[in-house]
Scaffold this motif. Structure first.
Motif, PDB file in Angstrom:
ATOM      1  N   GLU A  56      31.737  20.524 134.816  1.00 29.96           N
ATOM      2  CA  GLU A  56      31.284  20.762 136.190  1.00 29.96           C
ATOM      3  C   GLU A  56      32.467  21.002 137.117  1.00 29.96           C
ATOM      4  N   GLY A  57      33.677  20.753 136.646  1.00 27.63           N
ATOM      5  CA  GLY A  57      34.883  21.017 137.419  1.00 27.63           C
ATOM      6  C   GLY A  57      35.585  22.260 136.919  1.00 27.63           C
ATOM      7  N   LYS A  58      36.774  22.515 137.460  1.00 32.55           N
ATOM      8  CA  LYS A  58      37.561  23.659 137.033  1.00 32.55           C
ATOM      9  C   LYS A  58      38.177  23.358 135.674  1.00 32.55           C
ATOM     10  N   PRO A  59      37.871  24.149 134.635  1.00 31.71           N
ATOM     11  CA  PRO A  59      38.420  23.870 133.308  1.00 31.71           C
ATOM     12  C   PRO A  59      39.941  24.019 133.277  1.00 31.71           C
ATOM     13  N   TRP A  60      40.560  23.237 132.422  1.00 29.43           N
ATOM     14  CA  TRP A  60      42.027  23.262 132.310  1.00 29.43           C
ATOM     15  C   TRP A  60      42.528  24.625 131.840  1.00 29.43           C
ATOM     16  N   LEU A  61      41.720  25.335 131.057  1.00 27.39           N
ATOM     17  CA  LEU A  61      41.939  26.737 130.732  1.00 27.39           C
ATOM     18  C   LEU A  61      40.670  27.496 131.117  1.00 27.39           C
ATOM     19  N   ASP A 103      36.440  16.461 135.353  1.00 26.93           N
ATOM     20  CA  ASP A 103      37.844  16.707 135.689  1.00 26.93           C
ATOM     21  C   ASP A 103      38.399  17.971 135.044  1.00 26.93           C
ATOM     22  N   GLY A 104      37.543  18.692 134.303  1.00 33.16           N
ATOM     23  CA  GLY A 104      37.964  19.949 133.696  1.00 33.16           C
ATOM     24  C   GLY A 104      38.627  19.809 132.342  1.00 33.16           C
ATOM     25  N   ILE A 105      38.712  18.569 131.841  1.00 32.00           N
ATOM     26  CA  ILE A 105      39.353  18.309 130.552  1.00 32.00           C
ATOM     27  C   ILE A 105      38.353  17.603 129.655  1.00 32.00           C
ATOM     28  N   GLY A 106      38.178  18.109 128.443  1.00 30.70           N
ATOM     29  CA  GLY A 106      37.279  17.475 127.502  1.00 30.70           C
ATOM     30  C   GLY A 106      37.728  16.067 127.153  1.00 30.70           C
ATOM     31  N   ASP A 107      36.805  15.234 126.698  1.00 26.73           N
ATOM     32  CA  ASP A 107      37.122  13.829 126.464  1.00 26.73           C
ATOM     33  C   ASP A 107      36.282  13.268 125.318  1.00 26.73           C
ATOM     34  N   LEU A 108      36.527  12.005 124.998  1.00 32.79           N
ATOM     35  CA  LEU A 108      35.839  11.375 123.873  1.00 32.79           C
ATOM     36  C   LEU A 108      34.349  11.226 124.135  1.00 32.79           C
ATOM     37  N   ALA A 109      33.988  10.869 125.346  1.00 30.56           N
ATOM     38  CA  ALA A 109      32.565  10.747 125.665  1.00 30.56           C
ATOM     39  C   ALA A 109      31.857  12.090 125.536  1.00 30.56           C
ATOM     40  N   GLY A 110      32.565  13.161 125.875  1.00 33.20           N
ATOM     41  CA  GLY A 110      31.990  14.496 125.709  1.00 33.20           C
ATOM     42  C   GLY A 110      31.763  14.830 124.249  1.00 33.20           C
ATOM     43  N   MET A 121      43.036  10.224 130.103  1.00 30.00           N
ATOM     44  CA  MET A 121      42.293  11.458 130.360  1.00 30.00           C
ATOM     45  C   MET A 121      41.185  11.664 129.337  1.00 30.00           C
ATOM     46  N   PHE A 122      41.323  11.039 128.151  1.00 28.89           N
ATOM     47  CA  PHE A 122      40.305  11.161 127.106  1.00 28.89           C
ATOM     48  C   PHE A 122      39.332   9.995 127.077  1.00 28.89           C
ATOM     49  N   SER A 147      39.086  20.767 124.941  1.00 28.74           N
ATOM     50  CA  SER A 147      38.283  21.969 125.164  1.00 28.74           C
ATOM     51  C   SER A 147      36.879  21.897 124.578  1.00 28.74           C
ATOM     52  N   PHE A 148      36.421  20.711 124.187  1.00 24.94           N
ATOM     53  CA  PHE A 148      35.114  20.641 123.542  1.00 24.94           C
ATOM     54  C   PHE A 148      34.004  20.342 124.547  1.00 24.94           C
ATOM     55  N   GLN A 149      34.102  19.220 125.248  1.00 23.50           N
ATOM     56  CA  GLN A 149      33.098  18.888 126.259  1.00 23.50           C
ATOM     57  C   GLN A 149      33.677  17.886 127.248  1.00 23.50           C
ATOM     58  N   ASP A 150      33.628  18.250 128.518  1.00 24.90           N
ATOM     59  CA  ASP A 150      34.070  17.368 129.602  1.00 24.90           C
ATOM     60  C   ASP A 150      32.871  16.552 130.085  1.00 24.90           C
ATOM     61  N   SER A 151      33.035  15.233 130.169  1.00 23.69           N
ATOM     62  CA  SER A 151      31.924  14.370 130.589  1.00 23.69           C
ATOM     63  C   SER A 151      32.044  13.852 132.013  1.00 23.69           C
TER      64      SER A 151
END
Length: 562
Positions: A437-442, A41-48, A90-91, A34-38
């Motif tokens: 930029e996508g639909k967030p997971w929440l 895909d709507g899911i935050g990740d390490l690059a974010g 996914m991360f 939930s921090f930053q999606d890069s």
């Protein structure tokens, strides 16, 4: 996005600060989904996370704790690990994590990763082998037990997530223990080979540059070999983070399924490993409602166990009061000796404190500023949860959007943990708050958008900038970071204390935790108010008058300077 310059107080630290950087450190928790999606895909990740580290550094914190990002079926969103050494796709990748560490260290930030040792996913290769037979090399790596003669579970132990803590396995024709979801079988820490394997995974990440570990569900590592039934809890002990009628787990005194004395011996093994890596640290989570402070003391005292622990004492529904704060701090100090604690008001498992404690108040903003000042002034280290510095409230999630199995199980009386896990809001104007930029997971909570980073950064009176101001103040005053604490005065609404270093009273702190003006007698001590941190009070003839939620800092006569 514009951010303030990175505070200079952390740079050029001496050798003592490098090895004991954790003592008094402020740790910023990131929930990676939930921090930053890069990648949209709507899911935050390490690059974010890497992309936003400049913002984190600009707050003035010392370290970042990242919740699990390891390979997992995500039935408990990463706290069900299928491979301790693999990053879930996914991360990102191991290269993404190495880039994150490099950028964090460049910015002067330490990296702490979440480790879940009490249990794994049922898809972990260890469990696949363990459940295949009763005589395979890993047959005793998990907690297996025969049924009672009538086929029922071995005892009355309950799962935190509801129902029996035992799940039948048709291959071994035995039950296995799961203190959480049935897909999270408990490791058998009585087996030395399990401990060895866990220590090897810690070494794997230490060799890759991590600065420390947060140990999840620490007090669940061991169970009683006798598998005795837990006794019932009296009605007055059934209170907790959720209402007592919702979860039967609180109807037992958990004497035999957790909090076992064997935990200490493992912690000593773990500390010996960490000592091979100068500056590496550990912080344990103690999920216990009855004797959490005593366990924290037991797990941190002596210098050969954990570096520090934190509990759920300030994560409950009960709002803090001067008496409660003083009682908890003094009791920990009394039983911990040289142990160290870490305080927090919010995390990824509980309702955000902006909703728990501030909802319905006439001036919630002033109350949250007071809480930030309080948290950052106490003796101990501090954990801040992402969005806490923005004043994010608990989001309301419709049932069809719910993700958390805990909430799905107990809906609608308890809605689970999704409300505190919604995406970080970076911009009040961008779609999804610039999280993805996508639909967030929440869903992004609409009420969070006016609290976005981009909006608060341009407002010097915003809560975000109050956190920055207090973090900078803390960094400039070593007595606040590492000093002793002594409470002074008596007042129903005002908490007052001295912070001392090397035996000298250096700072006086007074905080009105109530919504009305209050006065406290500070005696004959000479106090020189610190400019910029004295607007909340008026000190005359030994008495301090504080405005509602006012905070006041002063040097004592023999104190040090700025």
């Amino acid at each position: 996005m514009n951010v303030m310059s990175i505070p200079q107080a952390r740079r050029g630290a001496d050798a003592d600060r490098e090895t004991e950087w954790w003592r008094g450190a402020v740790i910023y928790q990131i929930y990676p989904r939930s921090f930053q999606d890069s990648n949209g895909d709507g899911i935050g990740d390490l690059a974010g996370i890497t992309r936003r580290l400049t913002y984190v550094a600009s707050l003035g914190v010392d370290a970042v704790w990242i919740s699990p990002f390891f390979k997992s079926p995500m039935l408990d969103f990463g706290y069900d690990i299928a491979d301790y050494r693999a990053i879930d796709p996914m991360f990102g990748t191991l290269a993404d994590f190495e880039a994150l560490i490099a950028e964090a260290h460049r910015l002067g930030l330490k990296i702490i990763i979440d480790q879940v040792y009490s249990h794994t996913s049922d898809r972990h290769a260890w469990f696949t082998e363990s459940r295949s037979s009763r005589d395979n090399p890993k047959a005793d790596w998990y907690v297996w037990a025969d049924p009672k003669p009538d086929g029922t579970p071995p005892n009355n132990w309950l799962s935190v997530f509801g129902g029996s803590a035992w799940r039948w396995d048709s291959t071994r024709c035995q039950y296995y223990l799961h203190n959480f979801l049935s897909s999270q079988p408990d490791l058998n820490f009585h087996n030395p080979a399990v401990q060895d394997a866990i220590l090897d995974t810690a070494r794997f990440w230490l060799d890759r540059g991590v600065d420390g570990f947060r140990l999840d569900a620490l007090n669940f590592l061991f169970h009683s070999r006798g598998l005795e039934d837990n006794p019932p809890a009296p009605p007055d002990e059934r209170l907790g983070a959720d209402t007592p009628a919702v979860n039967p787990y609180r109807y037992q005194r958990h004497l035999y399924d957790k909090n076992r004395p064997e935990v200490v011996a493992f912690l000593k093994r773990f500390r010996r490993l960490l000592n091979e890596y100068p500056g590496a640290m550990s912080i344990g989570e103690v999920g216990e409602s009855r004797r959490s402070l005593e366990l924290m003391a037991e797990y941190t005292c002596g210098g050969d166990r954990l570096h520090m622990c934190y509990s759920f004492d300030f994560l409950s529904l009960e709002p803090p009061t001067p008496a409660r704060i003083r009682g908890m701090v003094e009791r920990f100090d009394e039983c911990a000796g040289d142990g160290w604690t870490c305080w927090s008001f919010s995390n990824h498992d509980v309702m955000r404190h902006a909703s728990r404690w501030a909802a319905g108040l006439p001036d919630p903003g002033a109350y949250l500023r007071m809480l930030a000042t309080l948290l950052l002034s106490l003796r101990g280290s501090v954990c801040l949860y992402q969005g806490e510095e923005l004043g994010l409230t608990e989001a309301s999630i419709d049932f069809e959007d719910l993700q958390d199995p805990y909430g799905i199980q107990f809906w609608p009386a308890f809605k689970g943990r999704d409300g505190c896990r919604t995406p970080m809001v970076w911009s009040g104007e961008a779609p999804n708050g610039a999280f993805s930029e996508g639909k967030p997971w929440l869903p992004v909570a609409p009420e969070h958008l006016p609290l976005a980073v981009s909006i608060q950064e341009s407002d010097p009176t915003a809560l975000l900038n109050h956190y920055r101001t207090m973090l900078a103040f803390r960094a400039r005053h070593p007595e606040v970071v590492k000093g002793d604490i002594r409470f002074i005065g008596e007042s129903g609404r005002v908490l007052a204390f001295e912070r001392r270093l090397a035996g000298r009273a250096m700072l006086v702190v007074a905080i009105n935790m109530g919504g009305e003006q209050a006065t406290i007698a500070l005696g004959t001590r000479a106090c020189e108010a610190i400019p910029g941190f004295d607007a909340g009070g008026r000190f005359e003839q030994g008495e301090l008058t504080l405005r509602p939620y006012g905070c006041w800092f002063a040097r004592t006569e023999d104190g040090g300077g700025e």
